[in-house]
Motif scaffolding. Sequence first.
Motif, PDB file in Angstrom:
ATOM      1  N   GLY A 203       9.591 -15.231 -18.345  1.00 33.17           N
ATOM      2  CA  GLY A 203       8.560 -14.202 -18.392  1.00 33.17           C
ATOM      3  C   GLY A 203       8.060 -13.837 -17.009  1.00 33.17           C
ATOM      4  N   PRO A 204       7.280 -12.780 -16.914  1.00 34.20           N
ATOM      5  CA  PRO A 204       6.874 -12.223 -15.616  1.00 34.20           C
ATOM      6  C   PRO A 204       5.778 -13.018 -14.918  1.00 34.20           C
ATOM      7  CG  PRO A 204       5.881 -10.971 -17.394  1.00 34.20           C
ATOM      8  CD  PRO A 204       6.827 -11.947 -18.040  1.00 34.20           C
ATOM      9  N   GLN A 205       5.700 -12.835 -13.616  1.00 38.44           N
ATOM     10  CA  GLN A 205       4.697 -13.496 -12.780  1.00 38.44           C
ATOM     11  C   GLN A 205       3.276 -13.073 -13.148  1.00 38.44           C
ATOM     12  OE1 GLN A 205       5.556 -15.374  -9.609  1.00 38.44           O
ATOM     13  NE2 GLN A 205       3.397 -15.983  -9.595  1.00 38.44           N
ATOM     14  N   ASP A 206       3.105 -11.837 -13.634  1.00 32.60           N
ATOM     15  CA  ASP A 206       1.767 -11.327 -13.936  1.00 32.60           C
ATOM     16  C   ASP A 206       1.423 -11.428 -15.418  1.00 32.60           C
ATOM     17  OD1 ASP A 206       3.528  -9.426 -14.845  1.00 32.60           O
ATOM     18  OD2 ASP A 206       2.477  -7.710 -13.947  1.00 32.60           O
TER      19      ASP A 206
ATOM     20  N   ASP B 267      14.550 -17.436 -33.115  1.00 31.33           N
ATOM     21  CA  ASP B 267      14.688 -16.245 -33.957  1.00 31.33           C
ATOM     22  C   ASP B 267      13.326 -15.794 -34.483  1.00 31.33           C
ATOM     23  OD1 ASP B 267      17.421 -16.388 -33.600  1.00 31.33           O
ATOM     24  OD2 ASP B 267      17.820 -17.299 -35.560  1.00 31.33           O
ATOM     25  N   VAL B 268      12.544 -16.771 -34.924  1.00 34.47           N
ATOM     26  CA  VAL B 268      11.227 -16.463 -35.484  1.00 34.47           C
ATOM     27  C   VAL B 268      10.259 -16.019 -34.387  1.00 34.47           C
ATOM     28  CG1 VAL B 268       9.230 -17.433 -36.684  1.00 34.47           C
ATOM     29  CG2 VAL B 268      11.553 -18.039 -37.423  1.00 34.47           C
ATOM     30  N   LEU B 269      10.239 -16.750 -33.275  1.00 30.11           N
ATOM     31  CA  LEU B 269       9.291 -16.456 -32.203  1.00 30.11           C
ATOM     32  C   LEU B 269       9.540 -15.083 -31.589  1.00 30.11           C
ATOM     33  CD1 LEU B 269       7.008 -17.245 -30.290  1.00 30.11           C
ATOM     34  CD2 LEU B 269       8.730 -18.371 -28.845  1.00 30.11           C
ATOM     35  N   PHE B 270      10.775 -14.787 -31.218  1.00 30.62           N
ATOM     36  CA  PHE B 270      11.034 -13.518 -30.538  1.00 30.62           C
ATOM     37  C   PHE B 270      10.899 -12.325 -31.474  1.00 30.62           C
ATOM     38  CE2 PHE B 270      13.023 -16.422 -27.461  1.00 30.62           C
ATOM     39  CZ  PHE B 270      12.334 -16.000 -26.344  1.00 30.62           C
ATOM     40  N   ALA B 271      11.189 -12.518 -32.752  1.00 30.06           N
ATOM     41  CA  ALA B 271      10.930 -11.438 -33.707  1.00 30.06           C
ATOM     42  C   ALA B 271       9.442 -11.117 -33.745  1.00 30.06           C
ATOM     43  CB  ALA B 271      11.430 -11.836 -35.092  1.00 30.06           C
ATOM     44  N   ALA B 272       8.598 -12.161 -33.710  1.00 22.34           N
ATOM     45  CA  ALA B 272       7.155 -11.945 -33.718  1.00 22.34           C
ATOM     46  C   ALA B 272       6.686 -11.289 -32.421  1.00 22.34           C
ATOM     47  CB  ALA B 272       6.429 -13.277 -33.930  1.00 22.34           C
TER      48      ALA B 272
ATOM     49  N   LEU C 161       5.523  -7.414 -27.272  1.00 20.36           N
ATOM     50  CA  LEU C 161       5.576  -8.282 -26.102  1.00 20.36           C
ATOM     51  C   LEU C 161       7.001  -8.634 -25.694  1.00 20.36           C
ATOM     52  CD1 LEU C 161       2.654 -10.668 -27.117  1.00 20.36           C
ATOM     53  CD2 LEU C 161       2.559  -8.736 -25.520  1.00 20.36           C
ATOM     54  N   ALA C 162       7.991  -8.229 -26.466  1.00 21.35           N
ATOM     55  CA  ALA C 162       9.407  -8.430 -26.140  1.00 21.35           C
ATOM     56  C   ALA C 162      10.156  -7.142 -26.435  1.00 21.35           C
ATOM     57  CB  ALA C 162      10.002  -9.585 -26.946  1.00 21.35           C
ATOM     58  N   ASN C 163      11.174  -6.861 -25.643  1.00 23.17           N
ATOM     59  CA  ASN C 163      11.887  -5.597 -25.798  1.00 23.17           C
ATOM     60  C   ASN C 163      12.901  -5.609 -26.925  1.00 23.17           C
ATOM     61  OD1 ASN C 163      13.695  -7.347 -24.437  1.00 23.17           O
ATOM     62  ND2 ASN C 163      14.812  -5.596 -23.576  1.00 23.17           N
ATOM     63  N   GLN C 164      13.178  -6.782 -27.498  1.00 28.21           N
ATOM     64  CA  GLN C 164      14.120  -6.885 -28.600  1.00 28.21           C
ATOM     65  C   GLN C 164      13.726  -8.075 -29.476  1.00 28.21           C
ATOM     66  OE1 GLN C 164      17.564  -7.222 -25.977  1.00 28.21           O
ATOM     67  NE2 GLN C 164      17.857  -9.370 -26.570  1.00 28.21           N
TER      68      GLN C 164
ATOM     69  N   GLY D  85      19.871  -9.457 -22.332  1.00 23.89           N
ATOM     70  CA  GLY D  85      19.004  -8.341 -21.985  1.00 23.89           C
ATOM     71  C   GLY D  85      17.554  -8.484 -22.408  1.00 23.89           C
ATOM     72  N   LEU D  86      17.178  -9.630 -22.936  1.00 23.73           N
ATOM     73  CA  LEU D  86      15.800  -9.835 -23.365  1.00 23.73           C
ATOM     74  C   LEU D  86      14.846  -9.810 -22.177  1.00 23.73           C
ATOM     75  CD1 LEU D  86      13.759 -10.805 -25.667  1.00 23.73           C
ATOM     76  CD2 LEU D  86      14.157 -13.080 -24.732  1.00 23.73           C
ATOM     77  N   THR D  87      13.739  -9.104 -22.311  1.00 19.99           N
ATOM     78  CA  THR D  87      12.656  -9.155 -21.331  1.00 19.99           C
ATOM     79  C   THR D  87      11.332  -9.259 -22.081  1.00 19.99           C
ATOM     80  OG1 THR D  87      12.459  -6.737 -21.205  1.00 19.99           O
ATOM     81  CG2 THR D  87      13.907  -7.819 -19.597  1.00 19.99           C
ATOM     82  N   LEU D  88      10.357  -9.885 -21.435  1.00 17.31           N
ATOM     83  CA  LEU D  88       9.036 -10.052 -22.020  1.00 17.31           C
ATOM     84  C   LEU D  88       8.032  -9.199 -21.257  1.00 17.31           C
ATOM     85  CD1 LEU D  88       8.962 -13.929 -22.527  1.00 17.31           C
ATOM     86  CD2 LEU D  88       9.547 -12.165 -24.212  1.00 17.31           C
ATOM     87  N   ARG D  89       7.000  -8.748 -21.965  1.00 17.13           N
ATOM     88  CA  ARG D  89       5.921  -7.957 -21.365  1.00 17.13           C
ATOM     89  C   ARG D  89       4.621  -8.735 -21.454  1.00 17.13           C
ATOM     90  NH1 ARG D  89       1.930  -4.037 -22.833  1.00 17.13           N
ATOM     91  NH2 ARG D  89       2.345  -4.353 -25.052  1.00 17.13           N
ATOM     92  N   ASP D  90       3.984  -8.950 -20.323  1.00 21.88           N
ATOM     93  CA  ASP D  90       2.668  -9.605 -20.274  1.00 21.88           C
ATOM     94  C   ASP D  90       2.687 -11.019 -20.835  1.00 21.88           C
ATOM     95  OD1 ASP D  90       1.004  -7.514 -19.148  1.00 21.88           O
ATOM     96  OD2 ASP D  90       1.302  -6.423 -21.019  1.00 21.88           O
TER      97      ASP D  90
END
Length: 237
Positions: A56-59, A88-93, A99-102, A111-116
């Motif tokens: 996940g991101p620094q910020d 599977d459960v966590l990233f779907a949520a 908060l996740a692009n997929q 290609g998974l990335t997280l937001r905030d």
Amino acid sequence: MAARAARAADLADLDGAVSDCFACPRLVAWREEVARVKRAAFRDQDYWGRPVPGLGPQDARIAVLGLAPAAHGGNRTGRIFTGDRSGDVLFAALHRAGLANQPTSVSADDGLTLRDTRIFAAVRCAPPDNKPTPGERDTCAPWLHREVELIRPTLRVVVALGAFAWAAWWPVLRQVYGQRPPTPRPVFGHGAHWSGESVPALLGCYHVSQQNTFTGRLTPAMLDDVFTRAKDLAGVD
């Protein structure tokens, strides 16, 4: 190890140091045995077989604190909560929460990335029977403390997945924020909420393990409620 963690200048530096840790003999032996023997379904894959860094991101304004990598999940793929049913459960949520692009996480290059949001574990190596000891948790703690230090300027909420992660958070208050943990300690429970002064809010969430999700103890709606609350507390749109 504590000195190595303290020297990490940024998350990339810390992630590299985490991946090269050999501090706990029992965990080292187990992670390497699993990587050597493999599960039949993954016998043609090269296992990571090392400690698993955060993601996940620094910020990040929200942190998700887990227990430890899965033997054939993160210990195989090299990315936290990736390649197993819990992930599977966590990233779907996280995807439903924006908060996740997929909604899926199958490999480190998918290609998974997280937001905030930043995800990490109290113990960075896969433990036998998914049960690290308190001593292993304490040995691994400097990695967690430094990771929180690095994202401290923006961190507003921590979601603790399970009682083990909930307990691992209290030493962070002393080591990172210079605050004495509350006495008595707040009791873990799904939806539990603790707030202190000038420190991140702490939310409790049942772990996304199969024991909880397959039995209905933790449902998608329950996860959605936790992440909706985390976003509200963190000021994430």
